[in-house]
Design an enzyme around this catalytic site. Sequence first.
Site, PDB file in Angstrom:
ATOM      1  N   GLY A 144       0.806  -1.207   0.125  1.00  0.00           N
ATOM      2  CA  GLY A 144       0.059   0.009   0.105  1.00  0.00           C
ATOM      3  C   GLY A 144       0.985   1.329  -0.029  1.00  0.00           C
ATOM      4  CB  ALA A 145       1.239   4.074  -0.955  1.00  0.00           C
ATOM      5  CG  ASP A 146       1.227   6.208   4.470  1.00  0.00           C
ATOM      6  OD1 ASP A 146       0.238   5.483   5.059  1.00  0.00           O
ATOM      7  OD2 ASP A 146       2.538   5.965   4.729  1.00  0.00           O
ATOM      8  N   GLY A 192       2.827   2.756   8.758  1.00  0.00           N
ATOM      9  CA  GLY A 192       2.802   1.792   9.683  1.00  0.00           C
ATOM     10  C   GLY A 192       4.386   1.542  10.295  1.00  0.00           C
ATOM     11  CD  GLU A 236       6.043  -0.758   4.223  1.00  0.00           C
ATOM     12  OE1 GLU A 236       5.233  -1.054   4.711  1.00  0.00           O
ATOM     13  OE2 GLU A 236       6.405   0.619   3.987  1.00  0.00           O
TER      14      GLU A 236
HETATM   15  C1  5RP Z   1       3.231   0.819   6.366  1.00  0.00           C
HETATM   16  C2  5RP Z   1       3.008   1.511   4.885  1.00  0.00           C
HETATM   17  C3  5RP Z   1       1.717   1.094   4.491  1.00  0.00           C
HETATM   18  O1  5RP Z   1       1.815   0.797   3.244  1.00  0.00           O
HETATM   19  C4  5RP Z   1       0.911   2.585   4.412  1.00  0.00           C
HETATM   20  O2  5RP Z   1       0.935   3.247   5.749  1.00  0.00           O
HETATM   21  C5  5RP Z   1      -0.472   2.410   4.058  1.00  0.00           C
HETATM   22  O3  5RP Z   1      -1.415   1.943   4.826  1.00  0.00           O
HETATM   23  P1  5RP Z   1      -2.932   1.437   4.920  1.00  0.00           P
HETATM   24  O4  5RP Z   1      -2.892   0.321   3.622  1.00  0.00           O
HETATM   25  O5  5RP Z   1      -3.157   1.076   6.046  1.00  0.00           O
HETATM   26  O6  5RP Z   1      -3.602   2.625   4.507  1.00  0.00           O
HETATM   27  O7  5RP Z   1       3.650   2.318   4.200  1.00  0.00           O
HETATM   28  O8  5RP Z   1       4.695   1.185   6.686  1.00  0.00           O
END
Ligand code: 5RP
Length: 219
Positions: free
Chosen positions: A82-84, A97, A103
């Site tokens: 995923g990504a923020d 996270g 990652e």
């Molecule tokens: C964890 C990450 C996640 O991919 C990112 O925070 C996205 O999280 P989510 O799928 O809960 O929105 O980089 O380190």
Amino acid sequence: MDQLSMKKMAAQAALQYVKPYSIVGVGSGSTVNCFIEALGIIKDQIKGAVAASKASEELLRKQGIEVFSANDVSGLDIYVDGADEINPQKMMIKGGGAALTREKIVAALAKNFICIVDSSKQVDVLGSTFALPVEVIPMARSQVARKLVALGGSPEYRESVITDNGNVILDVYNFKIMNPVEMEKELNNVAGVVTNGIFALRSADIVIVGTPEGAKIIE
Ligand code: 5RP
């Protein structure tokens, strides 16, 4: 449609990129948790996974999927994470996270980085909506924070979070990241920084966006 349903849709669509009998690179976060659940259904068709966090490792094992160490593989066909935030160039901010370093390591092993997000993660300029996470060696926390201030950011110590590598996280507010590649390199050169959450040097190859209209694939 709620955010979780959009995350599930993107996660489900990522299954089409999983090659039979392969080892799959798996990131972390709530969207990836949906992917792990979907992967569990086809677990007999894959060899296993390399995980980017202890939490993902545990979930994969719960699904009955064998977890390999990154040291056990010479490469991976795909890495799903995923990504923020993600921009139109498929560059990302990650690390919400606190798993950014692992990652980056697993992403670097993969031929194809498949980023699964819901539409709220799409931005034009990285840093618009999300603070930039930086993983720091604990003894360097204050000096790295001062350096980040000198670069125009407002770092905040993420209290009571220790990464899987035993380090701490500074979340940097007020960075508008106009040149992600240069910024990623510059921050990684600060003594005491393990890595920062800009994924520009290794951006995504395929983006799958969960939208109310269905999963949209950007190749
Ligand atoms: C964890 C990450 C996640 O991919 C990112 O925070 C996205 O999280 P989510 O799928 O809960 O929105 O980089 O380190």
